[in-house]
Each structure stands twice: as structure tokens, then as C-alpha cells.
Write a protein that holds these residues in place. Sequence first.
Motif, PDB file in Angstrom:
ATOM      1  N   THR A 179       0.822  -1.208   0.000  1.00 46.60           N
ATOM      2  CA  THR A 179       0.000   0.000   0.000  1.00 46.60           C
ATOM      3  C   THR A 179       0.856   1.259   0.000  1.00 46.60           C
ATOM      4  O   THR A 179       0.484   2.276  -0.583  1.00 46.60           O
ATOM      5  CB  THR A 179      -0.919  -0.042   1.238  1.00 46.60           C
ATOM      6  OG1 THR A 179      -1.765  -1.184   1.113  1.00 46.60           O
ATOM      7  CG2 THR A 179      -1.745   1.211   1.379  1.00 46.60           C
ATOM      8  N   SER A 182      -3.283  -3.423   2.767  1.00 40.57           N
ATOM      9  CA  SER A 182      -3.742  -2.548   3.864  1.00 40.57           C
ATOM     10  C   SER A 182      -4.656  -1.418   3.384  1.00 40.57           C
ATOM     11  O   SER A 182      -5.403  -0.850   4.177  1.00 40.57           O
ATOM     12  CB  SER A 182      -2.544  -1.921   4.580  1.00 40.57           C
ATOM     13  OG  SER A 182      -1.736  -2.909   5.144  1.00 40.57           O
ATOM     14  N   TYR A 229      -0.469   3.862   9.404  1.00 39.53           N
ATOM     15  CA  TYR A 229      -0.018   3.741   8.013  1.00 39.53           C
ATOM     16  C   TYR A 229      -0.401   4.968   7.159  1.00 39.53           C
ATOM     17  O   TYR A 229       0.226   5.247   6.140  1.00 39.53           O
ATOM     18  CB  TYR A 229      -0.654   2.485   7.413  1.00 39.53           C
ATOM     19  CG  TYR A 229       0.150   1.764   6.338  1.00 39.53           C
ATOM     20  CD1 TYR A 229       1.290   2.305   5.784  1.00 39.53           C
ATOM     21  CD2 TYR A 229      -0.265   0.527   5.878  1.00 39.53           C
ATOM     22  CE1 TYR A 229       2.002   1.634   4.801  1.00 39.53           C
ATOM     23  CE2 TYR A 229       0.435  -0.152   4.888  1.00 39.53           C
ATOM     24  CZ  TYR A 229       1.573   0.416   4.357  1.00 39.53           C
ATOM     25  OH  TYR A 229       2.270  -0.246   3.383  1.00 39.53           O
TER      26      TYR A 229
HETATM   27  C1  PLP Z   1       4.423 -10.480   1.145  1.00 43.53           C
HETATM   28  C2  PLP Z   1       3.521  -9.315   1.357  1.00 43.53           C
HETATM   29  N1  PLP Z   1       2.922  -8.751   0.293  1.00 43.53           N
HETATM   30  C3  PLP Z   1       2.090  -7.699   0.415  1.00 43.53           C
HETATM   31  C4  PLP Z   1       1.816  -7.150   1.661  1.00 43.53           C
HETATM   32  C5  PLP Z   1       0.840  -6.005   1.749  1.00 43.53           C
HETATM   33  O1  PLP Z   1       1.441  -4.809   2.042  1.00 43.53           O
HETATM   34  P1  PLP Z   1       0.604  -3.581   2.587  1.00 43.53           P
HETATM   35  O2  PLP Z   1       0.241  -3.895   3.995  1.00 43.53           O
HETATM   36  O3  PLP Z   1       1.559  -2.438   2.487  1.00 43.53           O
HETATM   37  O4  PLP Z   1      -0.569  -3.406   1.729  1.00 43.53           O
HETATM   38  C6  PLP Z   1       2.427  -7.678   2.801  1.00 43.53           C
HETATM   39  C7  PLP Z   1       2.177  -7.084   4.108  1.00 43.53           C
HETATM   40  O5  PLP Z   1       2.805  -7.310   5.113  1.00 43.53           O
HETATM   41  C8  PLP Z   1       3.308  -8.802   2.642  1.00 43.53           C
HETATM   42  O6  PLP Z   1       3.911  -9.363   3.696  1.00 43.53           O
END
Ligand code: PLP
Length: 389
Positions: A252, A271, A279
Motif C-alpha cells: 500500500t 492494507s 499507516y
Molecule cells: C508479502 C507481502 N505482500 C504484500 C503485503 C501487503 O502490504 P501492505 O500492507 O503495504 O498493503 C504484505 C504485508 O505485510 C506482505 O507481507
Amino acid sequence: MSETKRRPRGFRSKGSETWSEERAEVLGAVRHQKHILPGTKVGNLRTPALLVNLDSLESNLTRMASFFRDRPAKLRPHFKAHQVLELACRQIQAGAAGLTCARLCQAEALADHGVRDVLIANEIAGRDMIEHFGDLSRRTPVIVAVDNASVVSDMAKMAGGHVHELNVVVDLDVRLGRCGVLPGEAALSLTKLVLSKGLRFRGLMGYEGHIPLPPGPEKQRVVHDALRRLTDTKTLIEREGIPVEVVSCGGTSDFSIAATFPAITEVQAGSYLLMDTWYEPFAPEFTPTLTVLATVISKTPGERVVADAGTKAMNTGNGPPQIKGIPGLRTTALHVEHALLEIEDASVSVEVGDRIEFWVNCLEPTLSLHSCIYGIRNSEVEEVFQIAR
Ligand SMILES: Cc1ncc(COP(=O)(O)O)c(C=O)c1O
């Protein structure tokens, strides 16, 4: 015989709860309240309760979907950031190409719910897990990340004649220092092993992690450095005549940088949909949606009030949560069942029995404390989302 003794085990003679649910509540998770119908006023929910503002959720969903519409890179949202099957379906309806998840059981739940294209962006190991993955792969083409030669060999051995049904991406450590092989030669050599063992090599993934920087050139530099490791490895593998169909990354905090970086095929942001207040500065396009509803149960006038939501209802990994819409109150501590709030402004009118809401500032660990999320619009419950485990 007393009324209590005649009760069948596990049930109350009157009322909506079973004893076992009550026990579960005492022991940990904040349970779903039965018979909460659409139209129930927020004020009539038992506290603590996890709420989602549906207007904000829908605006986050639409904003991300519009960004990805008509782009070569696709959105494959991470399921662990909400763990609600219904929301996964809404993400697909809004245009997501598939779902990302962290665990085999989540992949299975998604597949059973009709989500066709699932990536487990995480490693599996051990006989049970590999067997489970093999069984699931016979039903639906789930993709799993690999970073270890023994696991690849075990997968091939255990799948036998079905080995070609096992879909894998090679995971690269591009920045986070967590799972993944080193970019470059190490990744090429694991890719060759995957192919020699007869597994289906789909491509590469490399998760660069949350980038706790506001939008700007510094963030762009950090993300580009990480993604270059991923895409340079793609080029290296393709030079050997091996097609790399998937190049998956991103979250995100950097979705727009990742989605526009050459050769990236998909972004795993999760997220964005529910967002937490920690965040938000790093992904200001999205609005926090989640609060924990609590009741004020004690007041020491001029000093503090106490609410009935503690660490069993809110995770404090990112510090004490803020209170929604009451600036003169500050959370000073969370105990297991209590939140302590300092009255900073004597004119704040808050009394025992009042409802207050805490902004969720640590999304995933807070979700794991609840069994459902109440979807709220205009101060009423519109729907109840079950959280899958
Ligand atoms: C392997 C992986 N991909 C994607 C994400 C998603 O990221 P975000 O929380 O920034 O959307 C995470 C979150 O920890 C993750 O561990």
C-alpha cells in the motif's frame, strides 16, 4: 434439580449465547454478537466491538481499483489485511486479478469461496504443508513462493506424477531481509532446479516491505532500488530462455511506484482497504476505516476516565490509540480489559456509560483479536463481516 444443573452442556436455557461462546470471550477473541440485524444502532452493540466505516471502505476500494483500471500491472490484494472472504470477493468484482495470502489455510478458504487465482506470497515447509499444498493444487492452481532447494525437491518427490500441477514463484529478498533467495545467480539457480524437478515455474516475487516514508523522491529511490533487483533477475532468467510470466511485489505504501515500474506484472497491496492510522501518512490516498467501540465504565473527575477496551480488543504495537472525535481525551495506557484516558481538557463532556471509539492503529494484529467486523453507515449496522482464520 436446579435450573443450572438441568441445562444441556454448552447451552443456556434462555438468551442467545452458548456457554462455550461466553467462555471463548473470556479466554480471548472478541466474539460475534448473535442476532445483530441490519439497522441495529451502533449504541446498541455490546462493547468492545470492531467497527468499519462502510463509506470509507468503499472509497478506498474504488480509489485503488480506478488506479489499476487499464494498466498493464494488475492488483492482487493481500487477504491478510482484512481476512474477510466477502471483502475478497468485492476486491475481485472491483477488478483485482486474484488474491495474495500468507498461509495455505487462507488460500484454501479463498479457493473454496470461488477465488480462482491465489498466490501464497510466503514459503511452506514440512511434510504436512507440502502434502496439503499438493492436495489443494489438484483442485485449483494456487501459486506458492519458494526460496529453498530442499523444499523444491520434497515438493517434486511428494507430488510424483502430479508435479506439473504445482505452481511456484521464486521469492527474492529485495530489501526486507526476511524470506527469499538473493537476487541474481542464486535466484537463477533455484529457478533451474524448479524446472529440472518438473514443477511449474510461474515467475518471481519480491516484497520490499512497508516503506515508512511519505510520497516523494526518497521513497521512489528506495522502492526503485528494491524493484531493480527483482526485474534485473527477471532479465537474467529470460536470457537463459526461461519465460517469466509473473513479477509480483508491492504494498500500500508504494503501490503506484511499483505498478508503474517496467516489467512488474502485479502488486500485492492489502492494507489500503481497511487502513490504520499508523499507516495513513505513508499512503495518504487512503482513509482509515476501523475503530474499536468501547463504553466508559469509570470516571475520576478532572483526571481520567476508563473504558472497557484493552489489549484484548486493540493491539498497541504502534503506540496508544487515539480517540475519534474527542480532542481533549488522551489514551495513556491499555490494560488487558481497560483503556485509561487522561482528561486533558476539563471542558470535555464524557460520562460513565458514554460510548467512545478508538482509531485502530495496528491493523492485522487487531483483526486477530476479533471474530467479526460490524459494517457501519449512518450510525447503524448495515452488515457483519466474519473474519476468517
Ligand atoms: C508479502 C507481502 N505482500 C504484500 C503485503 C501487503 O502490504 P501492505 O500492507 O503495504 O498493503 C504484505 C504485508 O505485510 C506482505 O507481507
